[in-house]
Design a protein around this motif. Structure first.
Motif, PDB file in Angstrom:
ATOM      1  N   HIS A  87       0.820  -1.240   0.231  1.00  0.00           N
ATOM      2  CA  HIS A  87      -0.025   0.080  -0.101  1.00  0.00           C
ATOM      3  C   HIS A  87       1.021   1.212   0.006  1.00  0.00           C
ATOM      4  O   HIS A  87       1.793   1.408   0.911  1.00  0.00           O
ATOM      5  CB  HIS A  87      -0.953  -0.118   1.010  1.00  0.00           C
ATOM      6  N   LYS A  88       0.630   2.249  -0.906  1.00  0.00           N
ATOM      7  CA  LYS A  88       1.304   3.306  -1.124  1.00  0.00           C
ATOM      8  C   LYS A  88       2.534   3.512  -1.717  1.00  0.00           C
ATOM      9  O   LYS A  88       3.183   4.512  -1.629  1.00  0.00           O
ATOM     10  CB  LYS A  88       1.277   4.292   0.206  1.00  0.00           C
ATOM     11  N   CYS A  89       3.193   2.212  -2.190  1.00  0.00           N
ATOM     12  CA  CYS A  89       4.444   2.448  -2.787  1.00  0.00           C
ATOM     13  C   CYS A  89       3.941   2.786  -4.459  1.00  0.00           C
ATOM     14  O   CYS A  89       2.966   2.801  -4.680  1.00  0.00           O
ATOM     15  CB  CYS A  89       5.170   0.966  -2.811  1.00  0.00           C
ATOM     16  N   ILE A  90       5.138   3.191  -5.008  1.00  0.00           N
ATOM     17  CA  ILE A  90       4.889   3.643  -6.279  1.00  0.00           C
ATOM     18  C   ILE A  90       5.467   2.502  -7.293  1.00  0.00           C
ATOM     19  O   ILE A  90       6.316   1.625  -6.979  1.00  0.00           O
ATOM     20  CB  ILE A  90       5.739   4.880  -6.509  1.00  0.00           C
ATOM     21  N   VAL A  91       4.658   2.101  -8.187  1.00  0.00           N
ATOM     22  CA  VAL A  91       4.801   1.100  -8.910  1.00  0.00           C
ATOM     23  C   VAL A  91       4.669   1.334 -10.605  1.00  0.00           C
ATOM     24  O   VAL A  91       4.229   2.387 -11.017  1.00  0.00           O
ATOM     25  CB  VAL A  91       3.504  -0.006  -8.962  1.00  0.00           C
ATOM     26  N   ILE A  92       5.262   0.691 -11.393  1.00  0.00           N
ATOM     27  CA  ILE A  92       5.098   0.618 -12.633  1.00  0.00           C
ATOM     28  C   ILE A  92       3.892  -0.515 -13.098  1.00  0.00           C
ATOM     29  O   ILE A  92       3.891  -1.790 -12.663  1.00  0.00           O
ATOM     30  CB  ILE A  92       6.375   0.057 -13.643  1.00  0.00           C
ATOM     31  N   ALA A  93       2.949  -0.199 -13.502  1.00  0.00           N
ATOM     32  CA  ALA A  93       1.798  -1.072 -13.806  1.00  0.00           C
ATOM     33  C   ALA A  93       1.451  -1.003 -15.444  1.00  0.00           C
ATOM     34  O   ALA A  93       1.636  -0.174 -15.947  1.00  0.00           O
ATOM     35  CB  ALA A  93       0.508  -0.549 -13.028  1.00  0.00           C
ATOM     36  N   GLU A  94       0.754  -2.150 -15.855  1.00  0.00           N
ATOM     37  CA  GLU A  94       0.246  -2.312 -16.994  1.00  0.00           C
ATOM     38  C   GLU A  94      -1.362  -2.587 -16.912  1.00  0.00           C
ATOM     39  O   GLU A  94      -1.772  -3.404 -16.332  1.00  0.00           O
ATOM     40  CB  GLU A  94       0.748  -3.566 -17.695  1.00  0.00           C
ATOM     41  N   VAL A  95      -1.950  -1.587 -17.506  1.00  0.00           N
ATOM     42  CA  VAL A  95      -3.660  -1.527 -17.187  1.00  0.00           C
ATOM     43  C   VAL A  95      -4.002  -1.871 -18.683  1.00  0.00           C
ATOM     44  O   VAL A  95      -3.794  -0.827 -19.521  1.00  0.00           O
ATOM     45  CB  VAL A  95      -3.896  -0.299 -16.672  1.00  0.00           C
ATOM     46  N   ASP A  96      -4.680  -2.879 -18.786  1.00  0.00           N
ATOM     47  CA  ASP A  96      -5.180  -3.227 -20.193  1.00  0.00           C
ATOM     48  C   ASP A  96      -4.262  -2.943 -21.306  1.00  0.00           C
ATOM     49  O   ASP A  96      -4.665  -2.224 -22.436  1.00  0.00           O
ATOM     50  CB  ASP A  96      -6.754  -2.455 -20.452  1.00  0.00           C
ATOM     51  N   GLY A  97      -2.787  -3.341 -21.211  1.00  0.00           N
ATOM     52  CA  GLY A  97      -1.983  -3.227 -22.079  1.00  0.00           C
ATOM     53  C   GLY A  97      -1.317  -1.876 -22.374  1.00  0.00           C
ATOM     54  O   GLY A  97      -0.353  -1.631 -23.093  1.00  0.00           O
ATOM     55  N   ASP A  98      -1.516  -0.954 -21.406  1.00  0.00           N
ATOM     56  CA  ASP A  98      -0.717   0.424 -21.368  1.00  0.00           C
ATOM     57  C   ASP A  98       0.028   0.721 -20.198  1.00  0.00           C
ATOM     58  O   ASP A  98      -0.659   0.186 -18.848  1.00  0.00           O
ATOM     59  CB  ASP A  98      -1.756   1.585 -21.308  1.00  0.00           C
ATOM     60  N   PHE A  99       1.047   1.066 -20.252  1.00  0.00           N
ATOM     61  CA  PHE A  99       1.925   1.257 -18.887  1.00  0.00           C
ATOM     62  C   PHE A  99       1.826   2.360 -18.331  1.00  0.00           C
ATOM     63  O   PHE A  99       1.646   3.415 -19.015  1.00  0.00           O
ATOM     64  CB  PHE A  99       3.270   1.020 -19.386  1.00  0.00           C
ATOM     65  N   THR A 100       1.873   2.318 -17.184  1.00  0.00           N
ATOM     66  CA  THR A 100       1.724   3.835 -16.309  1.00  0.00           C
ATOM     67  C   THR A 100       2.654   3.476 -14.936  1.00  0.00           C
ATOM     68  O   THR A 100       2.848   2.424 -14.691  1.00  0.00           O
ATOM     69  CB  THR A 100       0.256   4.100 -15.988  1.00  0.00           C
ATOM     70  N   VAL A 101       3.161   4.775 -14.410  1.00  0.00           N
ATOM     71  CA  VAL A 101       3.506   4.782 -13.282  1.00  0.00           C
ATOM     72  C   VAL A 101       2.720   5.596 -12.191  1.00  0.00           C
ATOM     73  O   VAL A 101       1.866   6.758 -12.678  1.00  0.00           O
ATOM     74  CB  VAL A 101       4.893   5.522 -13.307  1.00  0.00           C
TER      75      VAL A 101
END
Length: 145
Positions: A87-101
């Motif tokens: 909880h509350k850490c910063i991540v690189i995520a892939e959401v429905d094929g798109d990357f985001t921080v």
């Protein structure tokens, strides 16, 4: 976890060393104090920033959605795929094929990705959406050009 390094990422090269001078103590960000004797030793940026070399990559941040959490456009993010997001850490995520921080939010079964800028809405998940956490951001390297 994400199994391959995303395109656009900079891979860590094991064995690569870059030792830079490190001045002991801190430097005031306000008014300068009288200069003391400086003790200089060498530190390796890999040792300071990377705990899991085989699971670490770097990626340049784009945009202003994380500015209030200290990540600016053009910062280089150090990302560790070996860490489990909390909880509350910063991540690189892939959401429905798109990357985001984003900042990882997980409380009482609710998972969201939150921005570090109030003008950006959190990412809320609906049935059928996919979320893959690619890694935890452990450092942001700023460049002043």
């Amino acid at each position: 976890m994400y199994s391959s390094i995303p395109s656009g990422a900079i891979a860590f090269h094991p064995g690569a060393r870059l030792r830079l001078a490190w001045v002991e103590g801190t430097v005031p960000a306000g008014f300068p104090s009288p200069a003391a004797d400086f003790v200089v030793k060498r530190h390796d940026l890999n040792e300071l920033l990377i705990t899991h070399p085989a699971a670490t990559f770097m990626w340049e941040a784009r945009g202003l959605s994380m500015i209030d959490l200290g990540i600016a456009n053009g910062d280089i993010l150090v990302v560790n795929r070996a860490l489990t997001p909390v909880h509350k850490c910063i991540v690189i995520a892939e959401v429905d094929g798109d990357f985001t921080v984003k900042q990882f939010y997980k409380r009482n079964g609710l998972v969201q990705l939150r921005s570090g800028n109030p003008t950006f809405a959190p990412i809320l998940f609906r049935d059928g959406q996919t979320l893959t956490i690619c890694g935890v951001v452990t450092a942001a390297i700023k460049r002043f050009r």
